[in-house]
Write an enzyme that holds these catalytic residues in place. Structure first.
Site, PDB file in Angstrom:
ATOM      1  N   HIS A  54       0.960  -1.086   0.023  1.00  0.00           N
ATOM      2  CA  HIS A  54      -0.098  -0.049  -0.079  1.00  0.00           C
ATOM      3  C   HIS A  54       0.825   1.121  -0.090  1.00  0.00           C
ATOM      4  O   HIS A  54       0.635   2.215   0.847  1.00  0.00           O
ATOM      5  CB  HIS A  54      -1.028   0.160   1.307  1.00  0.00           C
ATOM      6  CG  HIS A  54      -2.207  -0.797   0.897  1.00  0.00           C
ATOM      7  ND1 HIS A  54      -3.058  -1.346   2.215  1.00  0.00           N
ATOM      8  CD2 HIS A  54      -2.610  -1.730   0.049  1.00  0.00           C
ATOM      9  CE1 HIS A  54      -4.060  -2.101   1.576  1.00  0.00           C
ATOM     10  NE2 HIS A  54      -3.465  -2.262   0.311  1.00  0.00           N
TER      11      HIS A  54
ATOM     12  N   HIS B 165      -0.723 -11.718   0.824  1.00  0.00           N
ATOM     13  CA  HIS B 165      -1.955 -10.983   0.960  1.00  0.00           C
ATOM     14  C   HIS B 165      -3.202 -11.799   0.317  1.00  0.00           C
ATOM     15  O   HIS B 165      -2.770 -12.698  -0.518  1.00  0.00           O
ATOM     16  CB  HIS B 165      -2.089  -9.670   0.482  1.00  0.00           C
ATOM     17  CG  HIS B 165      -1.835  -9.330  -1.136  1.00  0.00           C
ATOM     18  ND1 HIS B 165      -2.858  -9.859  -1.917  1.00  0.00           N
ATOM     19  CD2 HIS B 165      -0.743  -9.046  -1.673  1.00  0.00           C
ATOM     20  CE1 HIS B 165      -2.257  -9.576  -3.369  1.00  0.00           C
ATOM     21  NE2 HIS B 165      -1.064  -9.050  -2.986  1.00  0.00           N
TER      22      HIS B 165
ATOM     23  N   HIS C 143     -11.508  -9.179  -2.259  1.00  0.00           N
ATOM     24  CA  HIS C 143     -12.218  -8.444  -1.451  1.00  0.00           C
ATOM     25  C   HIS C 143     -13.472  -8.035  -2.301  1.00  0.00           C
ATOM     26  O   HIS C 143     -13.492  -7.942  -3.214  1.00  0.00           O
ATOM     27  CB  HIS C 143     -11.676  -7.466  -0.579  1.00  0.00           C
ATOM     28  CG  HIS C 143     -10.979  -6.357  -1.402  1.00  0.00           C
ATOM     29  ND1 HIS C 143     -11.717  -5.274  -2.110  1.00  0.00           N
ATOM     30  CD2 HIS C 143      -9.726  -6.056  -1.924  1.00  0.00           C
ATOM     31  CE1 HIS C 143     -11.002  -4.504  -2.966  1.00  0.00           C
ATOM     32  NE2 HIS C 143      -9.849  -4.929  -2.896  1.00  0.00           N
TER      33      HIS C 143
ATOM     34  N   HIS D 158     -12.581  -1.980   0.427  1.00  0.00           N
ATOM     35  CA  HIS D 158     -12.851  -3.106   0.975  1.00  0.00           C
ATOM     36  C   HIS D 158     -14.079  -3.160   1.590  1.00  0.00           C
ATOM     37  O   HIS D 158     -14.451  -2.915   2.843  1.00  0.00           O
ATOM     38  CB  HIS D 158     -11.777  -3.167   1.928  1.00  0.00           C
ATOM     39  CG  HIS D 158     -10.401  -3.388   1.579  1.00  0.00           C
ATOM     40  ND1 HIS D 158      -9.200  -3.131   2.407  1.00  0.00           N
ATOM     41  CD2 HIS D 158      -9.752  -3.357   0.050  1.00  0.00           C
ATOM     42  CE1 HIS D 158      -8.010  -3.181   1.522  1.00  0.00           C
ATOM     43  NE2 HIS D 158      -8.543  -3.238   0.314  1.00  0.00           N
TER      44      HIS D 158
ATOM     45  N   TYR E  84       5.719 -10.320  -4.769  1.00  0.00           N
ATOM     46  CA  TYR E  84       6.718  -8.985  -4.512  1.00  0.00           C
ATOM     47  C   TYR E  84       8.093  -9.501  -4.083  1.00  0.00           C
ATOM     48  O   TYR E  84       7.887 -10.229  -2.925  1.00  0.00           O
ATOM     49  CB  TYR E  84       5.952  -8.268  -3.447  1.00  0.00           C
ATOM     50  CG  TYR E  84       4.717  -7.950  -3.966  1.00  0.00           C
ATOM     51  CD1 TYR E  84       4.228  -7.017  -4.523  1.00  0.00           C
ATOM     52  CD2 TYR E  84       3.534  -8.824  -3.309  1.00  0.00           C
ATOM     53  CE1 TYR E  84       2.745  -6.925  -4.838  1.00  0.00           C
ATOM     54  CE2 TYR E  84       2.355  -8.876  -3.535  1.00  0.00           C
ATOM     55  CZ  TYR E  84       1.823  -7.568  -4.242  1.00  0.00           C
ATOM     56  OH  TYR E  84       0.341  -7.629  -4.757  1.00  0.00           O
TER      57      TYR E  84
ATOM     58  N   ARG F 171       1.309  -6.942  -9.272  1.00  0.00           N
ATOM     59  CA  ARG F 171      -0.015  -7.415  -8.900  1.00  0.00           C
ATOM     60  C   ARG F 171      -0.896  -7.045 -10.114  1.00  0.00           C
ATOM     61  O   ARG F 171      -0.683  -6.123 -10.828  1.00  0.00           O
ATOM     62  CB  ARG F 171      -0.339  -6.530  -7.620  1.00  0.00           C
ATOM     63  CG  ARG F 171      -1.783  -6.638  -7.320  1.00  0.00           C
ATOM     64  CD  ARG F 171      -2.093  -6.159  -5.870  1.00  0.00           C
ATOM     65  NE  ARG F 171      -2.012  -4.647  -5.632  1.00  0.00           N
ATOM     66  CZ  ARG F 171      -1.113  -4.183  -4.882  1.00  0.00           C
ATOM     67  NH1 ARG F 171      -0.146  -4.807  -4.323  1.00  0.00           N
ATOM     68  NH2 ARG F 171      -1.305  -2.972  -4.646  1.00  0.00           N
TER      69      ARG F 171
ATOM     70  N   GLU G  86      -5.061  -6.763 -11.075  1.00  0.00           N
ATOM     71  CA  GLU G  86      -6.203  -6.655 -10.100  1.00  0.00           C
ATOM     72  C   GLU G  86      -7.382  -6.143 -11.062  1.00  0.00           C
ATOM     73  O   GLU G  86      -7.376  -5.296 -11.621  1.00  0.00           O
ATOM     74  CB  GLU G  86      -6.098  -5.671  -9.003  1.00  0.00           C
ATOM     75  CG  GLU G  86      -7.437  -5.681  -8.182  1.00  0.00           C
ATOM     76  CD  GLU G  86      -7.182  -4.731  -6.904  1.00  0.00           C
ATOM     77  OE1 GLU G  86      -6.466  -3.614  -7.265  1.00  0.00           O
ATOM     78  OE2 GLU G  86      -8.087  -4.962  -6.091  1.00  0.00           O
TER      79      GLU G  86
HETATM   80  N1  GLY Z   1      -6.366  -1.599  -3.864  1.00  0.00           N
HETATM   81  C1  GLY Z   1      -5.971  -1.477  -2.574  1.00  0.00           C
HETATM   82  C2  GLY Z   1      -6.315  -2.881  -1.967  1.00  0.00           C
HETATM   83  O1  GLY Z   1      -7.050  -3.709  -2.656  1.00  0.00           O
HETATM   84  O2  GLY Z   1      -5.919  -3.240  -0.646  1.00  0.00           O
HETATM   85 MN    MN Z   2      -8.088  -4.638  -4.111  1.00  0.00          MN
END
Ligand code: GLY
Ligand code: MN
Length: 472
Positions: free
Chosen positions: A283, A383, A387, A394, A415, A432, A434
């Site tokens: 983050h 992680h 989510h 989140h 990472y 990452r 996403e």
């Molecule tokens: N985009 C930040 C996270 O999913 O934690």
């Molecule tokens: Mn995310």
């Protein structure tokens, strides 16, 4: 500063008489015609009520105004639960929902909202308020009272079998000049309910809100699609604009320019633009480094449109060409992500995408010699993979089985920081990928497919001219 003093003197004098004028007329939906409808919010309150225990009452407060520093506050951000149930974007308000029809003073019905009063003096500094009449007209509430009446309204909380309310409040400041602010509302609630005596009837409403909010209705999906398509455009334009010599903050500016340009009010969370070693910070939001040829850039960003946020991550080389090592790790993450997305079927367990991603990543890291045991993949993939997404990045949800209308992210990553216990050729590779996935009755729908994911498509897009043309 000196020249401001006469202005302030003038303002405070003139505002005294101004404050005695009639409040402004409330405009009908002045700027946006695609906000959630009042019928949506009313429908959500009705569903909330159905899930309440018999003889229950629920008390939901607006978020506090949060201070940035000295006399400057952050732009107001509403409590998403409160927004979902009311559509009101103002502070110092409280919503009370009753399971059964109730008669309180002269009010009849099963819900009551307390809102801040119109105040021309304050409105001339911080913007228009709905007031009682506006909340009735714009948001369709029948029973609207002023927040200053909350304490003396005859809600006898002891009468109810269960009191549903939030368990945590933070950053609530008392405004001495406002006897109906959130500080006073919470204090009145605590005193009226005798919260600090051993009352066993208090319960959180978090599980009810999670059950409602985890499945998106069509009106919400329209806003989410908009937020996500704006975010795709921003990611794509950044791919075209990125080059060695640019800084992380300039890349942030490109992304956020497109957010605002396309009408998104905000970022759903602080934009993460991490290059080289910063791509390994999950983050990272400092965004100060200058790109060098050979760096990867991890761009994890999301536009927020009418409250709903996107959350899309793309990782690409700032010079437009992946190195051999970067390509190997990228394709591994992509394969894991694709397997995860494919697994997102109705009735699967919430962690289905994570399990698929872990299976691939743990095996392949071992084959590449980056890890020495299958379990040590966690050093490099630390992680979860999914989510819920919605009003919160989140978003709330009960993590049961996946159901149509839910939107979840699928975001595996690897990472490998400098100094990691593997061949240095892998160091400073943080990747990452996403996407935002809508669960349907059939195939999952990738709502963020509007931004390319393969090495070939990304490299081809990066060759295109950026809209800033001569951006240096
Ligand atoms: N985009 C930040 C996270 O999913 O934690
Ligand atoms: Mn995310």
């Amino acid at each position: 500063m000196k020249f401001l003093l006469p202005l302030f003197t003038f303002l405070s004098l003139s505002l005294v008489s101004f404050s005695q004028e009639k409040p402004y007329k409330i405009a009908d939906n002045p700027y946006d015609n695609d906000l959630l409808s009042k019928e949506f919010h009313k429908g959500r309150r009705d569903e909330f009520r159905k899930l309440m225990p018999d003889k229950g009452v629920a008390v939901i407060f607006a978020n506090p105004v949060r201070n940035r520093n000295n006399d400057v506050d952050f732009e107001y951000a509403q409590n998403p639960d409160f927004y979902y149930l009311t559509g009101l974007n103002e502070p110092n308000a409280v919503l009370v929902i009753f399971k059964e029809d109730t008669k309180i003073d002269t009010l009849d019905g099963n819900e009551l909202i307390f809102v801040q009063n119109r105040n021309p003096l304050r409105e001339s500094w911080t913007g228009r308020r709905f007031g009682k009449e506006g909340v009735k007209k714009q948001l369709g509430f029948k029973n609207v009272l002023l927040n200053t009446d909350f304490r003396k309204t005859g809600i006898d909380f002891k009468k109810y079998k269960e009191i549903l309310h939030p368990f945590q409040y933070n950053d609530i400041r008392n405004d001495d000049e406002d006897s109906g602010d959130l500080y006073d509302l919470v204090k009145a609630f605590d005193q009226n309910t005798e919260k600090y005596s051993a009352n066993k009837n208090f319960k959180s409403f978090d599980d009810i809100m999670a059950k409602l909010r985890e499945v998106k209705l069509p009106e919400e999906l329209t806003l989410m699609r908009k937020a996500i398509s704006i975010t795709c455009e921003a990611e794509n334009e950044l791919m075209k604009a990125a080059h060695p010599g640019m800084t992380e903050y300039q890349s942030e500016a490109v992304v956020e320019f497109f957010f605002k340009h396309r009408g998104a009010e905000n970022e759903g969370y602080p934009s993460i633009l991490g290059s080289k070693e910063n791509s390994c910070v999950l983050h990272y939001t400092t965004n100060r480094k200058r790109f060098e040829s050979g760096d990867l850039l991890l761009s994890d960003v999301g536009a927020e449109y009418h409250g709903y946020t996107a959350d899309v991550t793309r990782t690409f080389p700032v010079n437009g060409k992946f190195t051999e090592q970067q390509k190997i790790i990228y394709n591994l993450v992509l394969e894991a992500q694709s397997a995860g997305i494919k697994a997102c079927r109705k009735d699967s367990i919430f962690s289905v995408a994570h399990l698929a991603a872990v299976k691939l990543i743990s095996q392949k890291l071992l084959q590449l010699g980056i890890t020495k045991t299958e379990g040590s993949f966690r050093k490099y993939f630390m992680h979860g993979t999914s989510h819920y997404l919605g009003l919160d990045v989140h978003d709330v949800g009960n993590r049961g089985t996946l159901q149509p209308g839910q939107v979840i992210t699928v975001e595996p990553g690897i990472y490998i920081p400098e100094g990691a216990d593997c061949d240095p050729k892998w160091w400073n590779i943080g990747i990452r990928i996403e996407d935002d996935i809508l669960i349907t009755a059939g195939e999952p729908e990738n709502l963020s497919a509007c931004s390319p994911r393969t090495v070939e498509d990304i490299e081809a897009l990066m060759l295109q001219k950026n809209v800033f043309k001569d951006l240096k």
